[in-house]
Design a protein around this motif. Structure first.
Motif, mmCIF file in Angstrom:
data_model
loop_
_atom_site.group_PDB
_atom_site.id
_atom_site.type_symbol
_atom_site.label_atom_id
_atom_site.label_comp_id
_atom_site.label_asym_id
_atom_site.label_seq_id
_atom_site.Cartn_x
_atom_site.Cartn_y
_atom_site.Cartn_z
ATOM 1 N N TYR A 161 -7.398 -11.579 -11.007
ATOM 2 C CA TYR A 161 -6.827 -11.007 -12.244
ATOM 3 C C TYR A 161 -7.941 -10.833 -13.451
ATOM 4 N N HIS A 162 -8.702 -11.806 -13.479
ATOM 5 C CA HIS A 162 -9.722 -11.544 -14.532
ATOM 6 C C HIS A 162 -11.040 -10.359 -14.286
ATOM 7 N N LYS A 163 -10.965 -10.224 -12.923
ATOM 8 C CA LYS A 163 -11.793 -8.988 -12.718
ATOM 9 C C LYS A 163 -11.001 -7.660 -12.950
ATOM 10 N N ALA A 164 -9.905 -7.587 -12.927
ATOM 11 C CA ALA A 164 -9.009 -6.623 -13.088
ATOM 12 C C ALA A 164 -9.050 -6.281 -14.503
ATOM 13 N N SER A 165 -8.762 -7.226 -15.252
ATOM 14 C CA SER A 165 -8.729 -7.249 -16.682
ATOM 15 C C SER A 165 -9.957 -6.832 -17.394
ATOM 16 N N LYS A 166 -11.220 -7.294 -16.942
ATOM 17 C CA LYS A 166 -12.490 -6.824 -17.521
ATOM 18 C C LYS A 166 -12.653 -5.725 -17.147
ATOM 19 N N ASN A 167 -12.341 -5.258 -15.941
ATOM 20 C CA ASN A 167 -12.720 -3.566 -15.514
ATOM 21 C C ASN A 167 -11.815 -2.647 -15.834
ATOM 22 N N ASN A 168 -10.563 -3.278 -16.569
ATOM 23 C CA ASN A 168 -9.446 -2.182 -16.792
ATOM 24 C C ASN A 168 -8.893 -1.587 -15.633
ATOM 25 N N LYS A 169 -8.670 -2.283 -14.456
ATOM 26 C CA LYS A 169 -8.180 -1.798 -13.244
ATOM 27 C C LYS A 169 -6.819 -2.729 -12.752
ATOM 28 N N MET A 170 -6.205 -2.123 -11.607
ATOM 29 C CA MET A 170 -5.219 -2.599 -10.997
ATOM 30 C C MET A 170 -5.698 -3.891 -10.361
ATOM 31 N N LEU A 171 -4.735 -4.852 -10.130
ATOM 32 C CA LEU A 171 -5.092 -6.066 -9.502
ATOM 33 C C LEU A 171 -5.222 -5.649 -7.718
ATOM 34 N N GLU A 172 -6.313 -5.854 -7.250
ATOM 35 C CA GLU A 172 -6.752 -5.710 -6.018
ATOM 36 C C GLU A 172 -6.033 -6.807 -4.803
ATOM 37 N N LYS A 173 -5.330 -5.902 -4.131
ATOM 38 C CA LYS A 173 -4.657 -6.400 -2.999
ATOM 39 C C LYS A 173 -4.768 -5.782 -1.711
ATOM 40 N N LYS A 174 -4.385 -6.564 -0.709
ATOM 41 C CA LYS A 174 -4.350 -6.030 0.713
ATOM 42 C C LYS A 174 -2.806 -5.867 1.051
ATOM 43 N N ARG A 175 -2.277 -4.806 1.664
ATOM 44 C CA ARG A 175 -0.941 -4.628 1.906
ATOM 45 C C ARG A 175 -0.960 -4.351 3.501
ATOM 46 N N THR A 176 0.398 -5.026 3.736
ATOM 47 C CA THR A 176 0.849 -4.908 5.267
ATOM 48 C C THR A 176 2.400 -4.349 5.359
ATOM 49 N N ARG A 177 2.464 -3.309 5.730
ATOM 50 C CA ARG A 177 3.940 -2.706 6.014
ATOM 51 C C ARG A 177 4.790 -3.794 7.070
ATOM 52 N N LEU A 178 5.791 -4.166 6.404
ATOM 53 C CA LEU A 178 6.560 -5.165 7.294
ATOM 54 C C LEU A 178 7.501 -4.466 8.213
ATOM 55 N N GLN A 179 7.416 -4.800 9.628
ATOM 56 C CA GLN A 179 8.267 -4.052 10.526
ATOM 57 C C GLN A 179 9.591 -4.877 10.914
ATOM 58 N N PHE A 180 10.654 -4.554 10.367
ATOM 59 C CA PHE A 180 12.002 -5.234 10.843
ATOM 60 C C PHE A 180 12.490 -4.671 12.009
ATOM 61 N N PRO A 181 12.977 -5.621 12.993
ATOM 62 C CA PRO A 181 13.413 -5.141 14.040
ATOM 63 C C PRO A 181 14.712 -3.950 14.004
ATOM 64 N N ALA A 182 14.428 -3.235 14.650
ATOM 65 C CA ALA A 182 15.548 -1.851 14.518
ATOM 66 C C ALA A 182 16.805 -2.169 14.367
ATOM 67 N N LYS A 183 17.429 -2.834 15.170
ATOM 68 C CA LYS A 183 18.528 -3.489 15.088
ATOM 69 C C LYS A 183 19.206 -4.015 14.002
ATOM 70 N N TYR A 184 18.213 -4.597 13.109
ATOM 71 C CA TYR A 184 18.521 -5.281 11.955
ATOM 72 C C TYR A 184 18.909 -4.297 10.727
ATOM 73 N N THR A 185 17.867 -3.074 10.732
ATOM 74 C CA THR A 185 17.903 -2.116 9.852
ATOM 75 C C THR A 185 18.764 -0.975 9.983
ATOM 76 N N THR A 186 19.236 -0.806 11.132
ATOM 77 C CA THR A 186 20.389 0.166 11.560
ATOM 78 C C THR A 186 21.772 -0.168 10.856
ATOM 79 N N GLY A 187 22.171 0.661 10.324
ATOM 80 C CA GLY A 187 23.729 0.492 9.542
ATOM 81 C C GLY A 187 23.700 -0.555 8.501
ATOM 82 N N SER A 188 22.493 -0.958 7.997
ATOM 83 C CA SER A 188 22.878 -2.199 6.855
ATOM 84 C C SER A 188 21.676 -1.810 5.911
ATOM 85 N N THR A 189 21.800 -2.427 4.635
ATOM 86 C CA THR A 189 20.790 -2.233 3.585
ATOM 87 C C THR A 189 20.698 -3.513 2.913
ATOM 88 N N ILE A 190 19.368 -3.918 2.766
ATOM 89 C CA ILE A 190 19.084 -5.087 2.080
ATOM 90 C C ILE A 190 19.113 -4.922 0.597
#
Length: 542
Positions: A86-115
């Motif tokens: 946070y303090h690095k982003a604040s000092k350098n006027n940048k976005m918070l650095e973060k590592k992303r992972t796209r989550l993979q729900f089971p296909a049968k769970y996401t078919t026909g329903s909305t979270i």
């Protein structure tokens, strides 16, 4: 040296109460302490992680799978990483650095329903999702992107999560709203003018043996009220759930299935409520006011009406005034509010009780004059005509349980939250005029807190390649005192991160574990979008 005369077991016991930075610094003092800690590293860092969970209200089973020194240390030092990023982003006027992972729900769970909603259980390992197919599901994220379902619980017409909290580090309490029809037994005011809010309480516990969550429901409570009103605040103490609708307070004991309710008299409409075992504590324009819990009556019908509760009027048992009153009633132009921690800490525990007051002030840009007091409509001035200041006042309530009227209120800090230059497409008055929050989260105890700002009005900046609002946050950890009370708001999600034809639906952040989840969706009216209609990113601050 002196420490060599203390038994090793006692030395290690003392080290067990230190935070990660203290442990690092202690190792630098002499070879004896360095060897002591390194020689018992697994015990030291496991104890440090245990203290971290107790200190920040984290769900201990989130860390039950860890078994190496490196894993314990990584988990225990998460607040250090989050604060540094946070303090690095604040000092350098940048976005918070973060590592992303796209989550993979089971296909049968996401078919026909909305979270419809998500909740990241404090600890960062388990994600609760609520779907329109009528289930609450809990997922284990430890093998992300692959997810393992560890609970699936049927729900009846879910509307939203009203409250959640970790209790004793091993149980999760969730209060959610159901969208049920008004029973036929209600025959008073025309139904088209009324609404019914139904709460259901559930306790989750995790079994390490079978690697599953177990859920236990504690009944429902339905309240019929005018459709134009809605619940503004919740607080929980033990088995009692306290709700506030305008100037009416409702208390429901979900274990005994009894309730009480009353209309407030002799005080302005509260902005926030807290409690302990004896009193409900209200934050009002004038200060802090308390009312004792009354006698309860059993829930005997399918519903209770707000009108019947409002027939009883109660006045404060004690009052502790601010040095000067605030205007906490939200308007379109000045959304001033009060809020506290997302962790339900009883008022009068072993520390001062902290809460924040959000205050906006404006001047007319061309003249520098304060905004006229009668300018309460955002259409009176264009955004470019206003210069705004967003100020947060943090108060500490020293509660005296033997004599509550003798309690005292002190202003701990006043900070000015400034908008990042990286988002200069927004008007200068944007944070003061549009940003709001419901609570702050602990990053490293009550003295290091994170506020995630939201924009209830949905302001959209005119970016060249996308029109989306940012998701931003600010951290109070004492370092702002070195900057004259100035706090830099840092983007968690930059508008440039948002792909055209998509939008951010929900965000869930756990600063104490440096983790969070972002819920995205595509525009349902888009004719160009060809990807999935809903997806989720797990992120960890680095």
């Amino acid at each position: 040296m002196l420490t060599s005369k203390i038994p090793l077991e006692l030395q290690l016991a003392i080290v067990g109460y230190l935070d990660p930075l203290d442990i690092f610094h202690l190792q630098l003092t002499c070879k004896h302490l360095y060897d002591l800690i390194e020689g018992s590293a697994e015990m030291v860092w496991r104890n440090c992680l245990n203290q971290h969970c107790l200190h920040n209200g984290l769900f201990w089973p989130s860390f039950a799978h860890l078994d190496t020194v490196a894993e314990y240390k990584h988990a225990a030092t998460a607040p250090v990483r989050f604060s540094a990023a946070y303090h690095k982003a604040s000092k350098n006027n940048k976005m918070l650095e973060k590592k992303r992972t796209r989550l993979q729900f089971p296909a049968k769970y996401t078919t026909g329903s909305t979270i419809l909603d998500i909740h990241l259980i404090p600890g960062g390992r388990f994600l609760a999702t609520f779907s329109d197919s009528g289930t609450m599901d809990v997922w284990d994220l430890r093998a992300a992107p692959t997810l393992e379902m560890v609970l699936s619980m049927p729900l009846e017409r879910f509307r939203g999560v009203a409250y959640s909290n970790v209790v004793d580090c091993d149980k999760v309490h969730i209060l959610y709203e159901l969208d049920l029809d008004i029973p036929a037994a209600y025959t008073a005011t025309p139904l088209e003018d009324m609404a019914m809010t139904t709460h259901e309480f559930v306790e989750l516990s995790f079994s390490i043996e079978d690697h599953k969550f177990h859920a236990q429901s504690s009944g429902r409570f339905s309240l019929i009220h005018l459709s134009e009103t809605q619940i503004q605040a919740h607080s929980v103490i033990g088995d009692k759930i306290i709700s506030l609708i305008d100037d009416v307070t409702i208390v429901w004991d979900h274990k005994r299935d009894v309730y009480a309710g009353w209309k407030l008299g002799g005080m302005s409409t509260p902005s926030e409520i807290f409690c302990n075992e004896e009193y409900i504590i209200y934050i009002t324009n004038e200060g802090v006011q308390g009312i004792s819990f009354p006698e309860y009556v059993p829930v005997t019908n399918e519903f209770v009406t707000l009108a019947s509760l409002a027939e009883t009027v109660r006045t404060p048992t004690f009052a502790i005034p601010f040095e000067r009153p605030y205007e906490l009633t939200r308007t379109d132009l000045v959304p001033n509010l009060a809020w506290g921690s997302d962790i339900c800490v009883p008022v009068g525990s072993d520390r001062h009780f902290l809460f924040d007051i959000r205050q906006s002030s404006f001047t007319v840009t061309t003249s520098g004059d304060p905004l006229p007091p009668d300018a309460d409509d955002e259409d009176d001035f264009e955004d470019t005509d206003l210069t705004g200041t967003l100020t947060i006042h943090r108060y500490a309530l020293k509660y005296e349980p033997q004599s509550p009227p003798s309690s005292s209120l002190s202003l701990k800090s006043t900070t000015t939250h400034s908008w990042p230059k990286a988002l200069d497409n927004y008007p200068q008055c944007y944070p003061a005029k549009y940003l709001s929050a419901c609570y702050y989260q602990w990053c490293d105890g009550p003295q290091s807190t994170v506020t995630v700002w939201s924009d209830p009005g949905g302001y959209v900046a005119g970016w060249p390649d996308a029109g989306h609002s940012a998701v931003c946050m600010s951290l109070l950890d004492g370092k702002e005192r070195l900057k004259g009370g100035e706090v830099q708001i840092v983007p968690l999600v930059h508008p440039h991160e948002v792909v055209n034809e998509t939008f951010l639906v929900e965000k869930a952040l756990c600063p104490a574990t440096a983790k969070g989840v972002l819920m995205w969706a595509a525009d349902p009216d888009s004719d160009e979008w060809e990807g999935p209609w809903e997806w989720f990113d797990l992120f960890e601050v680095v």
